[in-house]
Design an enzyme around this catalytic site. Structure first.
Site, short mmCIF file in Angstrom:
data_model
loop_
_atom_site.label_atom_id
_atom_site.label_comp_id
_atom_site.label_asym_id
_atom_site.label_seq_id
_atom_site.Cartn_x
_atom_site.Cartn_y
_atom_site.Cartn_z
N CYS A 18 0.44 12.47 11.05
CA CYS A 18 1.59 11.76 11.63
C CYS A 18 1.71 10.44 10.86
O CYS A 18 0.90 9.53 11.04
CB CYS A 18 1.29 11.52 13.11
SG CYS A 18 2.64 10.76 14.00
N CYS A 69 1.09 2.13 -3.79
CA CYS A 69 0.47 2.31 -5.11
C CYS A 69 1.02 3.49 -5.89
O CYS A 69 0.64 3.68 -7.04
CB CYS A 69 -1.04 2.45 -4.97
SG CYS A 69 -1.55 4.02 -4.26
N CYS A 111 2.56 7.24 -2.07
CA CYS A 111 2.23 6.01 -1.35
C CYS A 111 3.21 4.91 -1.76
O CYS A 111 3.41 4.66 -2.95
CB CYS A 111 0.81 5.60 -1.68
SG CYS A 111 0.33 4.04 -0.92
N CYS A 167 -4.38 5.73 2.50
CA CYS A 167 -4.31 6.11 1.09
C CYS A 167 -5.67 5.85 0.46
O CYS A 167 -6.22 4.75 0.59
CB CYS A 167 -3.23 5.29 0.39
SG CYS A 167 -3.23 5.52 -1.41
N CYS A 190 -5.32 2.84 -2.53
CA CYS A 190 -5.09 1.42 -2.22
C CYS A 190 -5.54 1.05 -0.81
O CYS A 190 -5.40 -0.10 -0.40
CB CYS A 190 -3.62 1.05 -2.43
SG CYS A 190 -2.50 1.72 -1.18
FE FE Z 1 -1.73 3.79 -1.92
#
Ligand code: FE
Length: 132
Positions: free
Chosen positions: A120, A51, A48, A97, A100
């Protein structure tokens, strides 16, 4: 399961580039075929961009032809959250995610086996960590 990370809007603006902020925190979508990782075939992990949580592996990445990085499954089932999204006159499943709650993209039921799913994902929401 990792602890949630929560920052203020000002902290996110400071931490992220404008493109990352627009996708991760405002649910934006990068234009097709413009992202950094759409054509990336190198071995490694995609984490990510907000984060650092590991989200996808190069091993489940495939060329969907859609113009966005596409994976048939996340690294761990609890790494991402899936939410019903009815924006833009469509019913889609949004992918965020789990750590976060940053917007990553959407998941569609037209992917390859073994899952039949297509995650996607916007390149702007990811950082690529090449395998050592
Ligand atoms: Fe994240």
């Amino acid at each position: 399961m990792t602890d949630k990370i929560q920052l203020t809007d000002a902290e996110w603006r400071e931490r992220l580039s404008p493109d990352q902020y627009r996708v991760l925190r405002q649910g934006g979508t990068e234009r097709a075929f413009t992202g950094a990782y759409e054509q990336n075939k190198a071995a490694g992990e995609y984490v990510c961009a907000g984060c650092g949580e590991p989200l996808f592996s190069s091993e489940t990445k495939y060329n969907s032809g859609s113009g966005w990085p596409s994976y048939y499954q996340p690294l761990a089932s609890d790494a991402v959250e899936e939410l019903r999204d009815t924006s833009h006159g469509m019913v889609r499943v949004e992918v965020r995610c789990a750590k976060c709650e940053g917007h990553l993209g959407h998941v569609f039921p037209d992917g390859p086996q073994p899952t039949g799913l297509r995650y996607c994902i916007n390149s702007a929401s990811l950082d690529f960590k090449p395998k050592e």
